[in-house]
Design a protein around this motif. Structure first.
Motif: not given
Lengths: 541, 185
Positions: A229-230, A235-237
């Protein structure tokens, strides 16, 4: 003495020797040939783009192909043309300039070349295996995340750049160790030729910048293949993290491909002005300053992200600051020419052309460091015009100058002057027509990377002129190819020192024997060959 | 012969200078990944506190730190025994990492399951890969020095020692950021 080496050299290329060679001169030639091959490919891609954009509403390419072609054009020109050409020159010339018989690690040198070639092959395999990368050469997230990138072009991008990058890092370590530890007796760093100096600084930049790209590529791979998810905001990335990492590599990269060009110009201008380089220490020190500053300017690519006023002000200031050491070099070149006995041989013609076109690219660069101007022109054709003035008007013009300068050393034959002038004028007029109107297009609001545009925007004639210019550049390249062809078949013999030059590569045969020098050279000043030719007028110490 | 008499300054030897520059490059590679971990640290903190086995990892870390000592002795004395012990300690550390991975995977943590999975497996996985490469290098020197002791020069011993110390130093940072950082909150 050199007969055996001369007899050996054609053989090395005619047989499997090319696969086994570890001679820095062979590998240097192979690097330059690799760069020329990809220059032809990247050039054809550029022509396709320009044909598509020549007039409004063209349908020569479909939009998805267009995206792949402009992405591959950028990747090709930076990673598979500029880098191999410059590394190739460095490989061939640096050991000769410092009086060494080879680089520090000859076998690693061959590995570097084959890794670079493999990276290029991997990148181009993408066309027949699921589509080429299509997110631009700097591949902004989240466009590269699995949800948005259709096909596996981005995976080829990751592997191609990681593999060729590994080759580049290993090559840079090799060149740095060579320059630091293998200089001949008497050649302290304060007497090393300026091309050698700039290659040393470039090598350090590669060693420091390329691993940052590799780490970003690994993270992108984790995102794409392991569901990471970087760089995926959903996805919070953080998509901006990619930009920070990429440009932490990407802006030093700009100096990586321009510092060796500065080095070439700093060799050629003194020789053809009949004077030592003006302000040797300043030219070397400004190179070091550029190297340091190049790691502190990356966010000028990101003004439009909205990092904040303080951040933007900081990166604006550092970006303007880096123009100072660059300007120092330009003034040193001009001062070297001042009251010199100037010979307008082809290397010098291209060197003078380089100064003119590079300065334009440098000045538009300073304008882009001004935040309000950047906000207005960001992602427009103004930026495309600027970067082509720097990379083509800068790096490639210098590479052409270097090609005319060192070709006689490599082949033993001079390139023709008349075809050379045809090459020069076609290139200079072509690049002006191709890239100058792009600034206007950008100011008039044309975004970069659009597939086509409607009529009536005022963008018609600058685009048409730009397309015509791109074909003139191609015609210039054909003149160069014809020149090389004729010279190899029946060119004038060069002898050891056709330019009455100053540095050690001209003190040995053309082409040099495999061991480079009959005796280890002894050096007492900055211009060892001048000292040897003029024992009565040696440089003061 | 004392350790000092054997040591070659890395700035004078092309092999060691090459290794030093390579390590410099690798340092920036790890720095970027550590920065990425720190950027997303807050997001993963709850999972990290709940899932990481700090005590056991600390124990295995001590083995890796100790292996730097044995590596130093091995290089200074060109001692295959100390080299073998270094490799054993390194392998034990990797086994410990394997246990930690097995437990976390068993608990359902994956690189794609949540942000902590992404950053944790990427950072520690890249370090483990470097330890593995180090073990291969140690084994190479060990076997080569058994087969043809005189062909293995001092720079080979010192070169792999530099690399091994580097891998160890990276773990000092990774352990501090990932494990100690979690304890401190």
């Amino acid at each position: 003495m050199t007969a055996t080496a001369l007899a050996r050299r054609p053989g090395a290329f005619a047989t499997a020797g090319v696969l086994r060679t570890v001679d820095h001169k062979d590998i240097g030639i192979m690097y330059v040939l690799l760069g020329i091959a990809f220059l032809a490919i990247g050039g054809l891609e550029a022509l396709l783009l320009r044909v598509q954009l020549a007039t409004p509403g063209e349908h020569v390419l479909d939009p998805s192909t267009y995206d792949q072609i402009f992405t591959m054009h950028g990747i090709t020109m930076i990673f598979l043309v500029a880098i191999p050409m410059l590394v190739g020159f460095a490989n061939y010339v640096v050991p000769l300039q410092i009086g060494a018989e080879d680089v520090a690690f000859p076998r690693l040198n061959a590995l570097s070349f084959w890794l670079t070639l493999s990276g290029g092959v991997l990148l181009y395999l993408s066309f027949v295996a699921g589509g080429a990368p299509d997110a631009g050469w700097f591949a902004y997230a989240p466009l590269t995340e699995p949800a948005h990138a259709v096909g596996n072009g981005m995976d080829w991008y990751i592997f191609g750049l990681a593999v060729s990058g590994a080759g580049t890092i290993i090559g840079a370590i090799n060149l740095a160790v060579t320059i630091l530890l293998m200089r001949c007796p008497g050649m302290v760093m304060g007497r090393a030729p300026m091309f050698t100096w700039m290659v040393l600084i470039t090598s350090v930049l590669i060693i420091a910048a390329y691993p940052i790209l590799t780490s970003a590529l690994v993270m992108l791979l984790v995102d794409r293949q392991l569901g990471g998810r970087f760089f995926d905001p959903a996805g919070g990335g953080n998509a901006t993290l990619w930009q920070h990492l990429f440009w932490s590599f990407g802006h030093p990269e700009v100096y990586i491909v321009v510092l060796p060009a500065f080095g070439m110009i700093s060799e050629i201008i003194p020789v053809f002005s009949g004077k030592p380089l003006f302000g040797y220490r300043f030219v070397a020190a400004s190179g070091i300053a550029i190297g340091f500053l190049s790691f502190g300017v990356w966010a000028h690519h990101m003004f439009a992200v909205g990092l904040g006023d303080a951040e933007n002000a900081f990166f604006s200031a550092t970006s303007m600051l880096i123009a100072v050491p660059t300007g120092v070099k330009v003034f040193n070149w001009l001062a070297t020419m001042w009251r010199g006995r100037i010979r307008l041989a082809m290397p010098m013609v291209f060197a003078i052309g380089f100064i003119a076109t590079f300065v334009i690219g440098g000045l538009t660069g300073v304008s882009l460091a001004v935040v309000p101007i950047d906000l207005y022109t960001t992602d427009s054709y103004y930026v495309v015009g600027h970067l082509h003035y720097v990379l083509f008007g800068g790096t490639m013009m210098a590479v052409f100058a270097g090609l005319y300068y060192w070709f006689p050393k490599v082949t033993g034959r001079l390139l023709g002057h008349r075809l050379g002038l045809a090459h020069f004028w076609l290139t200079l007029v072509g690049l002006t027509l191709a890239f100058l109107p792009m600034h206007l297009l950008g100011i008039e609001g044309m975004p970069r990377r659009v597939w086509t545009y409607p009529p009536g925007m005022g963008w018609d004639w600058p685009n048409l002129v730009s397309t015509i210019g791109s074909f003139l550049i191609a015609a210039g390249a054909i003149a160069l190819a014809a020149n090389v062809w004729r010279s190899l078949r029946a060119g004038e013999r060069a002898g050891d020192d056709p330019w009455d030059a100053f540095t050690l590569e001209w003190s040995t045969a053309s082409p040099p024997p495999s061991y480079n020098f009959d005796a280890i050279p002894q050096v007492r000043g900055k211009r060892p060959l001048w000292d040897r030719k003029h024992p009565d007028r040696m440089d003061p110490l | 012969m004392s350790a000092q008499a054997n040591a070659i300054p890395f700035t004078r030897d092309r092999n060691l200078l090459g290794v030093a520059l390579f390590i410099g490059s690798e340092s920036l590679f790890f720095l970027s990944v550590v920065i990425a971990f720190v950027v997303f640290r807050e997001q993963g903190l709850a999972t990290a506190k709940a899932q990481l086995d700090i005590g056991r990892t600390a124990l295995f870390s001590v083995l890796l730190f100790a292996s730097s000592g044995t590596m130093g002795l091995a290089a200074a004395r060109r001692s295959r025994a100390w080299l073998g012990l270094t490799a054993l300690l390194g392998a034990a550390f990797l086994a410990g990492q394997g246990l930690e991975y097995a437990r976390l995977l068993g608990a359902g943590l994956r690189p794609g399951s949540e942000m902590f999975g992404t950053t944790f497996f990427t950072l520690t996985g890249l370090h483990a890969a470097h330890v593995l490469v180090g073990l291969v290098l140690l084994a190479t020197v060990l076997v080569a020095s058994l087969a043809r002791p005189r062909r293995v020069g001092q720079t080979a011993w010192e070169g792999i020692a530099m690399y091994w110390h580097f891998v160890d130093a990276v773990w000092v940072v990774v352990f501090s950021v990932v494990y100690v950082g979690t304890v401190l909150g």
